[in-house]
Design a protein around this motif. Sequence first.
Motif, PDB file in Angstrom:
ATOM      1  N   ILE A  21       0.829  -1.210   0.000  1.00 13.45           N
ATOM      2  CA  ILE A  21       0.000   0.000   0.000  1.00 13.45           C
ATOM      3  C   ILE A  21       0.862   1.258   0.000  1.00 13.45           C
ATOM      4  O   ILE A  21       1.818   1.369   0.744  1.00 13.45           O
ATOM      5  N   ASN A  22       0.465   2.218  -0.829  1.00 10.52           N
ATOM      6  CA  ASN A  22       1.091   3.533  -0.855  1.00 10.52           C
ATOM      7  C   ASN A  22       0.092   4.515  -0.223  1.00 10.52           C
ATOM      8  O   ASN A  22      -0.980   4.752  -0.753  1.00 10.52           O
ATOM      9  N   ASP A  53      -1.394   7.479  -2.329  1.00 11.81           N
ATOM     10  CA  ASP A  53      -2.448   7.107  -3.275  1.00 11.81           C
ATOM     11  C   ASP A  53      -3.786   6.901  -2.566  1.00 11.81           C
ATOM     12  O   ASP A  53      -4.834   7.239  -3.100  1.00 11.81           O
ATOM     13  N   LEU A  54      -3.737   6.330  -1.372  1.00 16.71           N
ATOM     14  CA  LEU A  54      -4.974   6.079  -0.631  1.00 16.71           C
ATOM     15  C   LEU A  54      -5.680   7.370  -0.249  1.00 16.71           C
ATOM     16  O   LEU A  54      -6.906   7.450  -0.307  1.00 16.71           O
ATOM     17  N   ASN A  80      -7.280   8.993  -3.544  1.00 20.35           N
ATOM     18  CA  ASN A  80      -8.252   8.252  -4.346  1.00 20.35           C
ATOM     19  C   ASN A  80      -9.123   7.387  -3.436  1.00 20.35           C
ATOM     20  O   ASN A  80      -8.678   6.379  -2.908  1.00 20.35           O
ATOM     21  N   THR A  81     -10.388   7.791  -3.257  1.00 21.18           N
ATOM     22  CA  THR A  81     -11.296   7.036  -2.370  1.00 21.18           C
ATOM     23  C   THR A  81     -11.664   5.682  -2.945  1.00 21.18           C
ATOM     24  O   THR A  81     -11.834   4.724  -2.194  1.00 21.18           O
ATOM     25  N   GLU A  82     -11.784   5.589  -4.248  1.00 15.96           N
ATOM     26  CA  GLU A  82     -12.134   4.316  -4.880  1.00 15.96           C
ATOM     27  C   GLU A  82     -11.041   3.278  -4.613  1.00 15.96           C
ATOM     28  O   GLU A  82     -11.327   2.117  -4.317  1.00 15.96           O
ATOM     29  N   ASN A  83      -9.801   3.714  -4.685  1.00 16.56           N
ATOM     30  CA  ASN A  83      -8.669   2.832  -4.405  1.00 16.56           C
ATOM     31  C   ASN A  83      -8.707   2.361  -2.955  1.00 16.56           C
ATOM     32  O   ASN A  83      -8.407   1.205  -2.661  1.00 16.56           O
ATOM     33  N   LEU A  84      -9.086   3.249  -2.046  1.00 19.04           N
ATOM     34  CA  LEU A  84      -9.193   2.896  -0.630  1.00 19.04           C
ATOM     35  C   LEU A  84     -10.228   1.801  -0.420  1.00 19.04           C
ATOM     36  O   LEU A  84      -9.985   0.832   0.315  1.00 19.04           O
ATOM     37  N   ASN A 116     -11.197  -0.431  -2.577  1.00 23.82           N
ATOM     38  CA  ASN A 116     -10.664  -1.670  -3.141  1.00 23.82           C
ATOM     39  C   ASN A 116      -9.695  -2.343  -2.167  1.00 23.82           C
ATOM     40  O   ASN A 116      -9.731  -3.561  -1.983  1.00 23.82           O
ATOM     41  N   ILE A 117      -8.855  -1.543  -1.533  1.00 23.15           N
ATOM     42  CA  ILE A 117      -7.903  -2.088  -0.560  1.00 23.15           C
ATOM     43  C   ILE A 117      -8.639  -2.680   0.636  1.00 23.15           C
ATOM     44  O   ILE A 117      -8.295  -3.757   1.127  1.00 23.15           O
ATOM     45  N   GLN A 151      -9.898  -5.978  -0.305  1.00 21.74           N
ATOM     46  CA  GLN A 151      -8.815  -6.952  -0.376  1.00 21.74           C
ATOM     47  C   GLN A 151      -8.459  -7.465   1.029  1.00 21.74           C
ATOM     48  O   GLN A 151      -8.261  -8.661   1.231  1.00 21.74           O
TER      49      GLN A 151
END
Length: 91
Positions: free
Chosen positions: A49-50, A53-54, A57-61, A63-64, A67
């Motif tokens: 995780i970076n 980036d988290l 970008n809320t969408e990326n958060l 997704n994480i 996961q």
Amino acid sequence: RLHMILKPFMLRRVKKDVEHEMAPKIEVQVNCPLSVRQRKLYDALKNKINMKDLLTNTENLMNIVMQFRKVCNHPEIFERRSVDQPYSFIQ
């Protein structure tokens, strides 16, 4: 038309009519440690995780987060393993 024919024979209960008959909800939280495999997958995902980036970008958060849930709840969905047979059938 079918509904009109069946209506006298159908038993319909509305939530507000039966809510007082139901027992109160009880929530029990059971904490258990991760297995060795789950811990390895969890740590690998955590190291990947970076944070910059988290935060941008809320969408990326989301997704994480999904996961991490998959690693903890269903590691076979996250990463498939080869099936090892404990017994071999010899003809």
